[in-house]
Design a protein around this motif. Structure first.
Motif, PDB file in Angstrom:
ATOM      1  N   ASP A 178      72.356  49.585  62.474  1.00  0.00           N
ATOM      2  CA  ASP A 178      71.265  49.330  63.421  1.00  0.00           C
ATOM      3  C   ASP A 178      71.680  48.300  64.469  1.00  0.00           C
ATOM      4  OD1 ASP A 178      69.627  51.092  62.086  1.00  0.00           O
ATOM      5  OD2 ASP A 178      68.591  49.556  60.931  1.00  0.00           O
ATOM      6  N   MET A 179      72.362  47.265  64.027  1.00  0.00           N
ATOM      7  CA  MET A 179      72.754  46.203  64.963  1.00  0.00           C
ATOM      8  C   MET A 179      73.755  46.716  65.997  1.00  0.00           C
ATOM      9  SD  MET A 179      73.022  42.983  62.329  1.00  0.00           S
ATOM     10  CE  MET A 179      73.454  41.792  63.591  1.00  0.00           C
ATOM     11  N   ALA A 180      74.656  47.608  65.574  1.00  0.00           N
ATOM     12  CA  ALA A 180      75.621  48.172  66.515  1.00  0.00           C
ATOM     13  C   ALA A 180      74.907  48.958  67.602  1.00  0.00           C
ATOM     14  CB  ALA A 180      76.612  49.069  65.773  1.00  0.00           C
ATOM     15  N   LEU A 181      73.896  49.739  67.209  1.00  0.00           N
ATOM     16  CA  LEU A 181      73.129  50.513  68.188  1.00  0.00           C
ATOM     17  C   LEU A 181      72.372  49.595  69.141  1.00  0.00           C
ATOM     18  CD1 LEU A 181      71.968  53.161  69.293  1.00  0.00           C
ATOM     19  CD2 LEU A 181      70.208  53.035  67.509  1.00  0.00           C
ATOM     20  N   ILE A 182      71.762  48.538  68.602  1.00  0.00           N
ATOM     21  CA  ILE A 182      70.990  47.613  69.438  1.00  0.00           C
ATOM     22  C   ILE A 182      71.906  46.909  70.445  1.00  0.00           C
ATOM     23  CG2 ILE A 182      69.588  45.511  69.432  1.00  0.00           C
ATOM     24  CD1 ILE A 182      68.635  46.426  66.582  1.00  0.00           C
ATOM     25  N   TYR A 183      73.045  46.414  69.973  1.00  0.00           N
ATOM     26  CA  TYR A 183      73.996  45.775  70.894  1.00  0.00           C
ATOM     27  C   TYR A 183      74.432  46.750  71.993  1.00  0.00           C
ATOM     28  CZ  TYR A 183      74.682  41.561  68.013  1.00  0.00           C
ATOM     29  OH  TYR A 183      74.509  40.376  67.349  1.00  0.00           O
ATOM     30  N   HIS A 184      74.644  48.014  71.599  1.00  0.00           N
ATOM     31  CA  HIS A 184      75.075  49.023  72.572  1.00  0.00           C
ATOM     32  C   HIS A 184      74.007  49.234  73.648  1.00  0.00           C
ATOM     33  CE1 HIS A 184      77.720  52.413  73.652  1.00  0.00           C
ATOM     34  NE2 HIS A 184      76.614  53.030  74.010  1.00  0.00           N
ATOM     35  N   ARG A 185      72.747  49.320  73.221  1.00  0.00           N
ATOM     36  CA  ARG A 185      71.664  49.518  74.188  1.00  0.00           C
ATOM     37  C   ARG A 185      71.492  48.290  75.084  1.00  0.00           C
ATOM     38  NH1 ARG A 185      68.398  53.476  71.623  1.00  0.00           N
ATOM     39  NH2 ARG A 185      69.893  55.150  71.209  1.00  0.00           N
ATOM     40  N   LEU A 186      71.617  47.109  74.513  1.00  0.00           N
ATOM     41  CA  LEU A 186      71.511  45.893  75.327  1.00  0.00           C
ATOM     42  C   LEU A 186      72.653  45.836  76.342  1.00  0.00           C
ATOM     43  CD1 LEU A 186      70.476  43.319  72.570  1.00  0.00           C
ATOM     44  CD2 LEU A 186      69.087  44.007  74.538  1.00  0.00           C
ATOM     45  N   GLY A 187      73.823  46.285  75.923  1.00  0.00           N
ATOM     46  CA  GLY A 187      74.941  46.352  76.857  1.00  0.00           C
ATOM     47  C   GLY A 187      74.657  47.280  78.011  1.00  0.00           C
ATOM     48  N   TYR A 188      74.047  48.430  77.697  1.00  0.00           N
ATOM     49  CA  TYR A 188      73.713  49.381  78.757  1.00  0.00           C
ATOM     50  C   TYR A 188      72.718  48.770  79.744  1.00  0.00           C
ATOM     51  CZ  TYR A 188      71.949  53.492  81.143  1.00  0.00           C
ATOM     52  OH  TYR A 188      71.574  54.389  82.113  1.00  0.00           O
ATOM     53  N   ILE A 189      71.710  48.085  79.220  1.00  0.00           N
ATOM     54  CA  ILE A 189      70.702  47.464  80.080  1.00  0.00           C
ATOM     55  C   ILE A 189      71.354  46.447  81.019  1.00  0.00           C
ATOM     56  CG2 ILE A 189      68.720  45.887  80.090  1.00  0.00           C
ATOM     57  CD1 ILE A 189      67.844  47.311  77.444  1.00  0.00           C
ATOM     58  N   LYS A 190      72.222  45.604  80.475  1.00  0.00           N
ATOM     59  CA  LYS A 190      72.887  44.589  81.306  1.00  0.00           C
ATOM     60  C   LYS A 190      73.811  45.232  82.334  1.00  0.00           C
ATOM     61  CE  LYS A 190      70.935  41.078  79.375  1.00  0.00           C
ATOM     62  NZ  LYS A 190      69.895  40.329  80.126  1.00  0.00           N
ATOM     63  N   ASP A 191      74.449  46.330  81.956  1.00  0.00           N
ATOM     64  CA  ASP A 191      75.325  47.039  82.886  1.00  0.00           C
ATOM     65  C   ASP A 191      74.517  47.563  84.074  1.00  0.00           C
ATOM     66  OD1 ASP A 191      77.430  48.344  84.068  1.00  0.00           O
ATOM     67  OD2 ASP A 191      77.533  49.957  82.607  1.00  0.00           O
ATOM     68  N   VAL A 192      73.398  48.221  83.800  1.00  0.00           N
ATOM     69  CA  VAL A 192      72.559  48.765  84.864  1.00  0.00           C
ATOM     70  C   VAL A 192      72.030  47.651  85.764  1.00  0.00           C
ATOM     71  CG1 VAL A 192      70.393  49.979  85.325  1.00  0.00           C
ATOM     72  CG2 VAL A 192      71.912  50.819  83.539  1.00  0.00           C
ATOM     73  N   GLN A 193      71.771  46.497  85.182  1.00  0.00           N
ATOM     74  CA  GLN A 193      71.261  45.363  85.961  1.00  0.00           C
ATOM     75  C   GLN A 193      72.368  44.655  86.744  1.00  0.00           C
ATOM     76  OE1 GLN A 193      69.427  43.168  82.730  1.00  0.00           O
ATOM     77  NE2 GLN A 193      67.389  43.922  83.246  1.00  0.00           N
ATOM     78  N   GLY A 194      73.614  45.090  86.559  1.00  0.00           N
ATOM     79  CA  GLY A 194      74.729  44.459  87.257  1.00  0.00           C
ATOM     80  C   GLY A 194      75.214  43.175  86.622  1.00  0.00           C
ATOM     81  N   LYS A 195      74.762  42.889  85.400  1.00  0.00           N
ATOM     82  CA  LYS A 195      75.198  41.676  84.685  1.00  0.00           C
ATOM     83  C   LYS A 195      76.376  42.059  83.795  1.00  0.00           C
ATOM     84  CE  LYS A 195      70.448  39.920  84.818  1.00  0.00           C
ATOM     85  NZ  LYS A 195      69.243  39.537  84.024  1.00  0.00           N
ATOM     86  N   TYR A 196      77.532  42.218  84.431  1.00  0.00           N
ATOM     87  CA  TYR A 196      78.656  42.871  83.771  1.00  0.00           C
ATOM     88  C   TYR A 196      79.255  42.036  82.627  1.00  0.00           C
ATOM     89  CZ  TYR A 196      78.300  45.915  87.831  1.00  0.00           C
ATOM     90  OH  TYR A 196      77.838  46.775  88.793  1.00  0.00           O
ATOM     91  N   GLU A 197      79.347  40.734  82.799  1.00  0.00           N
ATOM     92  CA  GLU A 197      79.914  39.905  81.726  1.00  0.00           C
ATOM     93  C   GLU A 197      79.052  39.992  80.467  1.00  0.00           C
ATOM     94  OE1 GLU A 197      82.737  38.551  81.614  1.00  0.00           O
ATOM     95  OE2 GLU A 197      83.398  38.420  83.708  1.00  0.00           O
ATOM     96  N   GLU A 198      77.722  39.954  80.644  1.00  0.00           N
ATOM     97  CA  GLU A 198      76.825  40.077  79.503  1.00  0.00           C
ATOM     98  C   GLU A 198      76.920  41.462  78.888  1.00  0.00           C
ATOM     99  OE1 GLU A 198      72.782  38.376  79.895  1.00  0.00           O
ATOM    100  OE2 GLU A 198      73.425  37.725  81.884  1.00  0.00           O
ATOM    101  N   ALA A 199      77.026  42.477  79.735  1.00  0.00           N
ATOM    102  CA  ALA A 199      77.165  43.848  79.239  1.00  0.00           C
ATOM    103  C   ALA A 199      78.410  43.972  78.377  1.00  0.00           C
ATOM    104  CB  ALA A 199      77.222  44.827  80.405  1.00  0.00           C
TER     105      ALA A 199
END
Length: 296
Positions: free
Chosen positions: A72-93
């Motif tokens: 579950d945690m791997a999936l959540i981290y993956h989705r949070l990464g996607y959100i940060k990527d779309v927002q242009g926050k690449y280091e956080e992604a």
């Protein structure tokens, strides 16, 4: 969901269970949107699709605080990464994607498709940051895993070849870029309908590489095919159509055929003005191209 997170779980009941259109829609959504996930995960996915990224992030952060299962945690981290990527926050992604990858490397077989997803998305972030060698390395790892775990005509393989081709183009490796895009197209031709928009993307990518190599007749042929598919499969004011018209205009301009170039640039601007914000960079690019060719 506990605490003061201002997230509420509500049970809804259809007021008209016999509505066939509503039933069809809900069945489709269940099948399309991660039918094997719990409701909160599914809601997060829907919010992402709706562009409600901050709300989706709130949900995933709450889930992260509550979950101890590594899958579950791997999936959540993956989705949070996607959100940060779309927002242009690449280091956080990148941080979130790498957290997800580390868990998946510990818990999954080395050829599991989820590892390919992690490498692919890490590659996308490096690509966006201009870290092309790192992007290429990640894309190639994703492709290697897919080749071990998927049928050879699976469209996901085509996506990897396309990503690799785009990086090679950005690095100026045009023969390698062309080879990758042609492999992507070959897979798509075997696995997708002839009017599928993904084929248009591959023809467009091939056209762009030929353009950069100065092979203008081949570039024109590829962009014409991309435009033809998009005319069949997309609404008449879709931004991808504007992109095709702009690409064809650029080829004609470099061939010295300024009247044809102007015609295609005008069409690109017309569609862009219907489908994009007035200050959108792609629309401004089309306008600049049109103004430049008017003076030739």
């Amino acid at each position: 969901m506990g605490g003061n997170n201002r997230l509420y779980e509500v049970n809804l009941t259809l007021t008209a269970d016999n509505d066939p259109e509503l039933s069809k829609l809900t069945d489709y959504i269940r099948q399309e949107r991660f039918s094997d996930e719990e409701g909160w995960y599914r809601l997060g996915s829907v919010l992402i699709d709706m562009g409600q990224f901050e709300k989706a992030e709130d949900i995933y952060q709450v889930l992260l605080d509550q979950r101890k299962d590594e899958k579950d945690m791997a999936l959540i981290y993956h989705r949070l990464g996607y959100i940060k990527d779309v927002q242009g926050k690449y280091e956080e992604a990148l941080t979130f994607y790498e957290e997800s990858l580390a868990i998946r490397q510990k818990t999954l077989p080395s050829n599991h498709p989820d590892l390919a997803k992690s490498y692919n998305n890490i590659g996308l972030v490096h690509d966006s940051m201009g870290n092309y060698p790192k992007a290429l390395s990640s894309y190639e790892k994703a492709l290697e895993i897919k080749q071990q775990s998927l049928p050879p005509t699976q469209p996901s393989l085509a996506m990897s070849y396309s990503n690799i081709g785009l990086v090679h183009k950005n690095m100026g490796n045009y023969p390698e870029a062309l080879s990758s895009h042609e492999k992507a197209l070959e897979i798509q031709q075997q696995s997708l309908p002839s009017s599928h928009p993904d084929l248009a993307k591959s023809y467009g990518n091939i056209g762009n590489v030929h353009y950069n190599m100065g092979n203008y007749p081949k570039a024109l042929s590829s962009h014409d095919k991309a435009l033809e598919i998009r005319q069949q499969s997309l609404p008449p004011n879709h931004p991808d159509l504007a992109s095709s018209y702009n690409n064809i205009g650029a080829v004609y301009e470099n061939m010295g055929n300024y009247s044809e170039a102007r015609t295609f640039y005008e069409r690109a601007v017309q569609i862009g003005e219907q489908s994009l914000p007035s200050n959108h960079p792609e629309l401004q690019k089309c306008r600049n191209n049109l103004e430049r060719v008017k003076n030739k």
